[in-house]
Design a protein around this motif. Structure first.
Motif, mmCIF file in Angstrom:
data_model
loop_
_atom_site.group_PDB
_atom_site.id
_atom_site.type_symbol
_atom_site.label_atom_id
_atom_site.label_comp_id
_atom_site.label_asym_id
_atom_site.label_seq_id
_atom_site.Cartn_x
_atom_site.Cartn_y
_atom_site.Cartn_z
ATOM 1 N N ASP A 314 71.783 -45.292 -65.352
ATOM 2 C CA ASP A 314 70.871 -44.350 -64.694
ATOM 3 C C ASP A 314 71.619 -43.459 -63.706
ATOM 4 O OD1 ASP A 314 68.002 -43.527 -64.029
ATOM 5 O OD2 ASP A 314 68.721 -44.173 -62.068
ATOM 6 N N ALA A 315 72.559 -44.035 -62.968
ATOM 7 C CA ALA A 315 73.335 -43.248 -62.012
ATOM 8 C C ALA A 315 74.215 -42.231 -62.724
ATOM 9 C CB ALA A 315 74.188 -44.176 -61.137
ATOM 10 N N LEU A 316 74.897 -42.648 -63.794
ATOM 11 C CA LEU A 316 75.722 -41.707 -64.541
ATOM 12 C C LEU A 316 74.888 -40.562 -65.106
ATOM 13 C CD1 LEU A 316 78.065 -44.149 -66.516
ATOM 14 C CD2 LEU A 316 78.759 -42.553 -64.723
ATOM 15 N N TRP A 317 73.734 -40.879 -65.642
ATOM 16 C CA TRP A 317 72.885 -39.856 -66.243
ATOM 17 C C TRP A 317 72.386 -38.854 -65.200
ATOM 18 C CZ3 TRP A 317 71.521 -37.518 -70.536
ATOM 19 C CH2 TRP A 317 70.328 -36.810 -70.572
ATOM 20 N N HIS A 318 71.927 -39.328 -64.071
ATOM 21 C CA HIS A 318 71.379 -38.429 -63.063
ATOM 22 C C HIS A 318 72.479 -37.619 -62.367
ATOM 23 C CE1 HIS A 318 67.665 -40.895 -63.410
ATOM 24 N NE2 HIS A 318 67.084 -39.767 -63.057
ATOM 25 N N ILE A 319 73.659 -38.190 -62.207
ATOM 26 C CA ILE A 319 74.749 -37.416 -61.611
ATOM 27 C C ILE A 319 75.119 -36.240 -62.504
ATOM 28 C CG2 ILE A 319 77.191 -37.491 -60.977
ATOM 29 C CD1 ILE A 319 76.755 -40.342 -60.007
ATOM 30 N N VAL A 320 75.194 -36.479 -63.801
ATOM 31 C CA VAL A 320 75.593 -35.420 -64.730
ATOM 32 C C VAL A 320 74.498 -34.378 -64.890
ATOM 33 C CG1 VAL A 320 76.240 -34.948 -67.127
ATOM 34 C CG2 VAL A 320 77.194 -36.918 -65.951
ATOM 35 N N THR A 321 73.234 -34.796 -64.919
ATOM 36 C CA THR A 321 72.146 -33.881 -65.257
ATOM 37 C C THR A 321 71.518 -33.175 -64.060
ATOM 38 O OG1 THR A 321 70.578 -35.748 -65.216
ATOM 39 C CG2 THR A 321 71.577 -35.163 -67.346
ATOM 40 N N GLU A 322 71.546 -33.774 -62.868
ATOM 41 C CA GLU A 322 70.826 -33.176 -61.756
ATOM 42 C C GLU A 322 71.722 -32.639 -60.644
ATOM 43 O OE1 GLU A 322 68.294 -36.200 -60.193
ATOM 44 O OE2 GLU A 322 69.807 -36.983 -58.798
ATOM 45 N N GLU A 323 73.033 -32.754 -60.768
ATOM 46 C CA GLU A 323 73.920 -32.300 -59.703
ATOM 47 C C GLU A 323 74.786 -31.146 -60.192
ATOM 48 O OE1 GLU A 323 75.879 -35.124 -57.233
ATOM 49 O OE2 GLU A 323 74.478 -36.731 -57.742
ATOM 50 N N ARG A 324 75.448 -30.505 -59.253
ATOM 51 C CA ARG A 324 76.323 -29.369 -59.529
ATOM 52 C C ARG A 324 77.731 -29.681 -59.063
ATOM 53 N NH1 ARG A 324 73.892 -24.595 -55.967
ATOM 54 N NH2 ARG A 324 75.736 -23.510 -56.732
ATOM 55 N N SER A 325 78.711 -28.961 -59.635
ATOM 56 C CA SER A 325 80.113 -29.262 -59.353
ATOM 57 C C SER A 325 80.880 -28.075 -58.798
ATOM 58 C CB SER A 325 80.818 -29.750 -60.633
ATOM 59 O OG SER A 325 80.131 -30.838 -61.208
ATOM 60 N N ASP A 326 80.217 -26.935 -58.597
ATOM 61 C CA ASP A 326 80.924 -25.731 -58.163
ATOM 62 C C ASP A 326 81.080 -25.723 -56.647
ATOM 63 O OD1 ASP A 326 78.180 -25.546 -57.936
ATOM 64 O OD2 ASP A 326 78.162 -23.356 -58.076
ATOM 65 N N LEU A 327 81.996 -26.537 -56.175
ATOM 66 C CA LEU A 327 82.279 -26.596 -54.741
ATOM 67 C C LEU A 327 83.573 -25.853 -54.428
ATOM 68 C CD1 LEU A 327 81.399 -30.299 -53.902
ATOM 69 C CD2 LEU A 327 79.976 -28.278 -53.674
ATOM 70 N N PRO A 328 83.671 -25.214 -53.275
ATOM 71 C CA PRO A 328 82.619 -25.078 -52.259
ATOM 72 C C PRO A 328 81.580 -24.040 -52.654
ATOM 73 C CG PRO A 328 84.571 -23.896 -51.578
ATOM 74 C CD PRO A 328 84.940 -24.602 -52.855
ATOM 75 N N ILE A 329 80.344 -24.230 -52.184
ATOM 76 C CA ILE A 329 79.262 -23.298 -52.468
ATOM 77 C C ILE A 329 79.389 -22.122 -51.520
ATOM 78 C CG2 ILE A 329 76.768 -23.011 -52.612
ATOM 79 C CD1 ILE A 329 76.544 -25.998 -53.076
ATOM 80 N N LYS A 330 79.663 -20.952 -52.068
ATOM 81 C CA LYS A 330 79.884 -19.773 -51.244
ATOM 82 C C LYS A 330 78.561 -19.052 -50.981
ATOM 83 C CE LYS A 330 84.499 -19.047 -53.146
ATOM 84 N NZ LYS A 330 85.397 -18.103 -53.848
ATOM 85 N N PRO A 331 78.376 -18.519 -49.774
ATOM 86 C CA PRO A 331 77.153 -17.770 -49.470
ATOM 87 C C PRO A 331 77.057 -16.527 -50.339
ATOM 88 C CG PRO A 331 78.336 -18.349 -47.457
ATOM 89 C CD PRO A 331 79.248 -18.654 -48.601
ATOM 90 N N ARG A 332 75.840 -16.240 -50.779
ATOM 91 C CA ARG A 332 75.611 -15.063 -51.582
ATOM 92 C C ARG A 332 75.500 -13.832 -50.694
ATOM 93 N NH1 ARG A 332 70.729 -16.035 -55.627
ATOM 94 N NH2 ARG A 332 69.660 -16.360 -53.654
ATOM 95 N N SER A 333 76.093 -12.754 -51.130
ATOM 96 C CA SER A 333 76.030 -11.513 -50.376
ATOM 97 C C SER A 333 74.661 -10.871 -50.526
ATOM 98 C CB SER A 333 77.123 -10.552 -50.861
ATOM 99 O OG SER A 333 76.913 -10.249 -52.231
ATOM 100 N N LYS A 334 74.444 -9.818 -49.760
ATOM 101 C CA LYS A 334 73.156 -9.136 -49.799
ATOM 102 C C LYS A 334 72.924 -8.491 -51.158
ATOM 103 C CE LYS A 334 70.420 -5.807 -47.149
ATOM 104 N NZ LYS A 334 70.433 -4.885 -45.992
ATOM 105 N N ALA A 335 73.980 -7.927 -51.755
ATOM 106 C CA ALA A 335 73.829 -7.297 -53.063
ATOM 107 C C ALA A 335 73.473 -8.313 -54.134
ATOM 108 C CB ALA A 335 75.126 -6.573 -53.433
ATOM 109 N N ARG A 336 74.090 -9.504 -54.062
ATOM 110 C CA ARG A 336 73.795 -10.543 -55.051
ATOM 111 C C ARG A 336 72.387 -11.073 -54.877
ATOM 112 N NH1 ARG A 336 77.783 -15.240 -55.523
ATOM 113 N NH2 ARG A 336 76.336 -15.650 -57.229
ATOM 114 N N ARG A 337 71.905 -11.164 -53.652
ATOM 115 C CA ARG A 337 70.534 -11.622 -53.439
ATOM 116 C C ARG A 337 69.541 -10.617 -53.995
ATOM 117 N NH1 ARG A 337 71.967 -12.306 -48.213
ATOM 118 N NH2 ARG A 337 70.300 -10.887 -47.548
#
Length: 403
Positions: A314-337
């Motif tokens: 259950d832990a392996l399944w939820h880690i793969v399916t519900e989490e993200r790996s793109d670290l660090p998460i960069k703030p979105r600019s005003k144009a991207r928003r």
């Protein structure tokens, strides 16, 4: 004790990265506050008080933020782990660390932790390592004397006996490993700390979480312990013997005949083994952080999953399916928003917005979460190879491999 203290900051950083929960539906943080402050400064400099007095309120195009949801008592409900306003004071902001060293630096400068937090669980780790290094050879020699005494004249590669000795020793010392994980994961702030030390942690776990039998035999603790302590020595023995003949140095590569080739095969074997053992170790750490029985939820210094896992699969399944790996998460600019808002208005998929920074695939999978600390392990493997090559040692230090 000194060698354990030297590597303890890296161990703390790796463990905190392993238990950190980052859901993939978490929106990228925006710099709205900074931009609003700039807009306010611009308006205050260019707007006349007389003009604002006679301005038509109906003609104003100022967009006010939507009210945030609240609970029955009037408190704001936390909708994202990246919200600073609703983040508990003892939790390190999520998404700003991409590696073990980044986590080490973040823990050191975080107001709720500090430099001393890099040595949390030092005494427990030292006791665990000393006991493991002494008990495991004792168990191994005892099993050899019992199971191989009748076949003393025959040569049988003792493959299963070393693995079994590691499993038995890891099982006997699993409460210490559980206490070490809890001490490292908990916040050191006085009003949020659960355990005052290793003895207090062991006492509370025994009293509140089902006694000694639960510490050893609970499925969420027993199964990861067997897998973690069994796969490590098994792959450590098998991988070099499978890789060494394929390196081009001949079919009979051994530590005594070609130590450099054998050391290179060990490094490649350790790297291949990490692909299997590191996810198991990550799952084990996350299951160790979960409290059971009548114990209250542990207030950890990093984000953890609010809903407990039911087991290893259950832990392996939820880690793969519900989490993200793109670290660090960069703030979105005003144009991207604005582009994202335009895409939402047109009912289009926002995958295009994520692909612009090349993180679309990593954002939609948690596979990277299973391999936190991989780069540190690879660096240690390279160090072991260099020490073996230039130092002329046939056996590498087990303390390096433990990293």
């Amino acid at each position: 004790y000194t060698s354990t203290a030297l590597v303890m900051p890296l161990e703390v950083g790796k463990l905190l990265l392993q238990i950190q929960w980052i859901p993939k539906d978490t929106p990228a943080p925006s710099s709205e506050v900074h931009e609003q402050e700039e807009e306010e400064e611009t308006l205050s400099d260019s707007t006349n008080e007389d003009e604002s007095y006679f301005a038509d309120p109906a003609a104003s195009h100022i967009k006010y933020p939507a009210p945030k949801p609240v609970d029955d008592q009037g408190y704001v409900i936390r909708t994202s782990v990246l919200e600073d306003g609703t983040r508990p004071e003892y939790i390190i902001p999520v998404g700003s660390m991409n590696g073990t060293w980044d986590m080490v630096k973040r823990v050191a400068v975080f107001r709720g932790e500090g430099w001393l937090s890099l040595w949390k669980g030092l005494l427990t780790s030292c006791i665990h390592d000393v006991l493991f290094s002494n008990v495991q050879p004792l168990v191994d020699s005892l099993m050899h004397s019992v199971f191989l005494s009748s076949a003393a004249g025959l040569y049988r590669p003792p493959l299963l006996l070393p693995v079994a000795s590691h499993v038995i020793t890891g099982f006997l010392l699993s409460p210490l490993d559980l206490v070490r994980t809890r001490l490292i994961a908990q916040s050191v702030m006085q009003r949020h700390r659960t355990y005052t030390g290793p003895f207090d942690a062991l006492r509370q776990i025994i009293v509140q979480e089902g006694g000694i039998r639960s510490i050893y035999c609970h499925p969420q603790l027993l199964i990861p312990t067997i897998l973690d302590n069994g796969l490590r020595p098994l792959l450590h023995i098998l991988m070099p013997t499978l890789i060494a003949p394929r390196l081009g140095f001949g079919p009979h590569v051994a530590p005594d005949t070609n130590p450099v080739a054998w050391a290179f095969a060990q490094v490649l074997g350790s790297v291949a083994s990490l692909l299997i053992t590191l996810p198991i170790e990550t799952v084990r750490r996350r299951l160790q952080v979960q409290t059971r029985g009548t114990a209250k939820a542990l207030r950890t210094c990093v984000e953890t999953r609010p809903v407990p896992y039911n087991g290893v699969v259950d832990a392996l399944w939820h880690i793969v399916t519900e989490e993200r790996s793109d670290l660090p998460i960069k703030p979105r600019s005003k144009a991207r928003r604005r582009q994202a808002e335009h895409a939402e208005e047109n009912d289009s998929n926002d995958l295009f917005v994520e692909k612009q920074d090349g993180s679309g695939w990593l954002r939609n999978t948690g596979i990277g979460q299973l391999y936190r600390g991989m780069r540190m392990r690879l660096g240690v493997s390279v160090v072991v190879l260099l020490l073996t090559t230039f130092g002329g040692q046939q056996e590498v230090d087990g303390g390096w491999a433990e990293l």
